[in-house]
Design a protein around this motif. Structure first.
Motif, short mmCIF file in Angstrom:
data_model
loop_
_atom_site.label_atom_id
_atom_site.label_comp_id
_atom_site.label_asym_id
_atom_site.label_seq_id
_atom_site.Cartn_x
_atom_site.Cartn_y
_atom_site.Cartn_z
N SER A 1 -0.13 -5.70 7.28
CA SER A 1 -0.99 -4.51 7.37
C SER A 1 -0.93 -3.65 6.11
O SER A 1 -1.86 -2.90 5.82
N GLN A 2 0.16 -3.75 5.34
CA GLN A 2 0.33 -2.94 4.14
C GLN A 2 0.15 -3.74 2.84
O GLN A 2 -0.18 -3.17 1.81
N ASP A 3 0.39 -5.03 2.89
CA ASP A 3 0.52 -5.83 1.67
C ASP A 3 -0.59 -6.87 1.47
O ASP A 3 -0.89 -7.24 0.33
N LEU A 4 -1.18 -7.36 2.55
CA LEU A 4 -2.05 -8.54 2.45
C LEU A 4 -3.34 -8.25 1.69
O LEU A 4 -3.78 -9.05 0.86
N GLU A 5 -3.94 -7.10 1.94
CA GLU A 5 -5.19 -6.75 1.26
C GLU A 5 -4.99 -6.69 -0.25
O GLU A 5 -5.83 -7.18 -1.03
N ILE A 6 -3.86 -6.13 -0.67
CA ILE A 6 -3.55 -6.04 -2.10
C ILE A 6 -3.34 -7.44 -2.67
O ILE A 6 -3.83 -7.77 -3.76
N LYS B 1 0.84 -1.19 0.00
CA LYS B 1 0.00 0.00 0.00
C LYS B 1 0.88 1.25 0.00
O LYS B 1 1.83 1.36 0.79
N HIS B 2 0.59 2.17 -0.90
CA HIS B 2 1.37 3.40 -0.99
C HIS B 2 0.59 4.40 -1.84
O HIS B 2 -0.11 4.00 -2.78
N PRO B 3 0.71 5.71 -1.52
CA PRO B 3 -0.02 6.72 -2.33
C PRO B 3 0.26 6.62 -3.82
O PRO B 3 -0.62 6.90 -4.64
N GLN B 4 1.48 6.22 -4.20
CA GLN B 4 1.81 6.11 -5.62
C GLN B 4 1.15 4.89 -6.28
O GLN B 4 1.00 4.85 -7.51
N LEU B 5 0.79 3.89 -5.48
CA LEU B 5 0.07 2.74 -6.02
C LEU B 5 -1.42 3.07 -5.95
O LEU B 5 -2.15 2.59 -5.09
N GLY C 1 12.98 -2.12 -14.47
CA GLY C 1 11.79 -1.73 -13.73
C GLY C 1 11.34 -0.33 -14.06
O GLY C 1 11.84 0.29 -15.00
N TRP C 2 10.35 0.13 -13.32
CA TRP C 2 9.81 1.48 -13.48
C TRP C 2 9.68 2.18 -12.14
O TRP C 2 9.44 1.53 -11.11
N GLU C 3 9.82 3.50 -12.14
CA GLU C 3 9.31 4.31 -11.05
C GLU C 3 7.78 4.19 -11.12
O GLU C 3 7.20 4.27 -12.20
N LEU C 4 7.14 3.99 -9.98
CA LEU C 4 5.68 3.80 -9.99
C LEU C 4 4.96 4.98 -10.63
O LEU C 4 3.96 4.80 -11.32
N ASN C 5 5.47 6.19 -10.37
CA ASN C 5 4.78 7.36 -10.93
C ASN C 5 5.00 7.51 -12.43
O ASN C 5 4.44 8.42 -13.05
#
Length: 348
Positions: A220-225, A185-189, A296-300
C-alpha cells in the motif's frame, strides 16, 4: 503448564518489517508460552504462522482473550511514537494499561520509543511502561528516553538481525549482479525528490548494467512507487513482492547492494552481507545509520542533482564494504538478548 500470551503490534497490515518482528518474536518465545496474536488480518496471520489470532479492532474479542491470558507483549517496532499518528500510541498504550489492570504480566519488547512530540502521548507512554514486568528497547536513544523515567530497559539490536532467513526460489534465474531498491510513500519523498532519485537510478544502471530489484515492503505504501520507477528503467529489472518475511530477508543473500528507506530493508540487507545506502525519512533510520556506519542522506537533505546521487551510489557499489561476518554475528547474538526478557514474564 502452558501459559497464554497476547502479542500486540502492527501485524496483518502487509508490512514486511513488522511481520518480520512477529516472526522473530515467535522464534524467540519460550516453548511453554502459547501465543495469541492481535492482527488486522487474523485469518492470514493464523495461516501464515500457525498461531491463534484475534481481530485487533474488536474490543470485545480482545477483552475476552486478555481475560483468558497470563501475559501481554508489545511485540517490537515503533508503537509508541506520535509523528505518523497521534491515535496509534493511544491505542497501544490503552491495551497495555488494560492488560495491567486485568492483572496480566506485561512486557514491552524490542521497542523503538519516540519521537513523542505531544506531552499527552509522552505521559501515556510513561504510564504504560512504568508498570511493565520487563522492558527492552532496540536503540540507545529509546533507552535514554525511558531511563529519564527511572525505567532501566534491556538494550539490544533490533530482533530482525536474528531472524532466520529462507532462500528465495528462482532468484538465481535473474541476471547478476543485483542491486535492490526500497522506497516508500512519505511526505519527505516529494514528487520532485522521487524524480531526482529515479533519474539517479537510471544513470546508475546505465553505468553498472546491474539488475535492479524493486522490493516493496508494504504494498500500500511502496508498490506504486516501485511501478513508476520500473516503467522508466533502461535495463533489466524486476519488482519482487514477498509475503514471507524470512524469504524477504533471504532475498538479500543474492544482492550486492541495497538502496533503502525502510529500517528493516536496511537491517535485512546488512545482516545478509549486502552493502547498504540509506535514505532516511525517520529518526529510527538515522539511528541505524549512525550505529552501523551506513552511508546515506536524510531525505530532506537529498541533493537536487541526480549526478551527485548516482556518483555516491557508484562509490558505494564499487568500494563500499558490507558489515564483516564478525560484526553481523555480534549483532545477531546481541539481538537474542531480547529473548531473555520473554522468560521473565512469570518469574517476577
Amino acid at each position: 503448564m502452558m501459559k497464554k500470551a497476547v502479542i500486540c503490534g502492527y501485524y496483518g497490515q502487509g508490512n514486511g518489517g513488522d511481520e518480520a518482528l512477529l516472526v522473530s518474536l515467535l522464534q524467540m518465545l519460550p516453548s511453554d508460552i502459547y501465543p495469541i496474536v492481535l492482527s488486522a488480518n487474523p485469518r492470514q496471520t493464523e495461516e501464515r504462522y500457525g498461531v491463534e489470532s484475534c481481530p485487533n479492532r474488536s474490543f470485545l474479542a480482545i477483552l475476552k482473550v486478555l481475560k483468558q491470558s497470563d501475559l501481554f507483549i508489545w511485540g517490537g517496532g515503533s508503537l509508541m511514537q506520535d509523528v505518523t499518528s497521534w491515535s496509534s500510541p493511544i491505542y497501544y498504550a490503552g491495551l497495555m494499561i488494560l492488560a495491567q489492570q486485568l492483572g496480566l504480566k506485561t512486557i514491552a519488547w524490542a521497542q523503538g520509543i519516540g519521537p513523542l512530540k505531544r506531552p499527552f502521548t509522552r505521559w501515556l507512554t510513561h504510564q504504560a511502561l512504568r508498570k511493565c514486568t520487563a522492558v527492552s528497547v532496540r536503540d540507545g536513544a529509546s533507552a535514554k528516553l525511558v531511563s529519564e523515567w527511572q525505567i532501566n530497559p534491556l538494550v539490544a539490536p533490533d530482533p530482525v538481525w536474528a531472524l532466520k532467513a529462507k532462500s528465495v526460489p528462482k532468484l538465481s534465474d535473474l541476471p547478476a549482479p543485483r542491486v535492490a531498491v526500497n522506497l516508500r510513500k512519505h511526505p519527505q519523498l516529494t514528487p520532485q525528490r522521487l524524480k531526482v532519485l529515479t533519474k539517479a537510478l537510471i544513470d546508475f544502471q546505465k553505468a553498472t548494467n546491474v539488475c535492479l530489484l524493486l522490493v516493496p515492503f508494504q504494498a500500500s505504501q511502496d508498490l506504486e512507487i516501485a511501478r513508476s520507477i520500473a516503467a522508466q528503467l533502461p535495463g533489466f529489472h524486476q519488482i519482487i513482492s514477498l509475503e514471507d518475511p524470512r524469504e524477504l530477508k533471504g532475498l538479500f543473500r543474492g544482492v550486492e547492494m541495497m538502496i533503502g528507506m525502510r529500517l528493516h530493508s536496511l537491517i535485512m540487507a546488512a545482516a545478509e552481507e549486502s552493502r547498504c545506502f540509506a535514505l532516511s525519512y525517520d529518526p529510527k533510520v538515522t539511528r541505524l545509520m549512525i550505529e552501523i556506519e551506513l552511508p546515506g542522506w536524510e531525505l530532506n537533505e537529498l541533493p537536487d542533482d541526480p549526478n551527485i546521487i548516482s556518483t555516491a551510489w557508484l562509490k558505494c557499489y564499487a568500494n563500499g564494504e558490507a558489515l564483516s561476518q564478525y560484526r553481523i554475528q555480534s549483532l545477531v547474538d546481541r539481538a537474542f538478548m531480547h529473548q531473555e526478557i520473554l522468560g521473565t514474564g512469570f518469574t517476577k
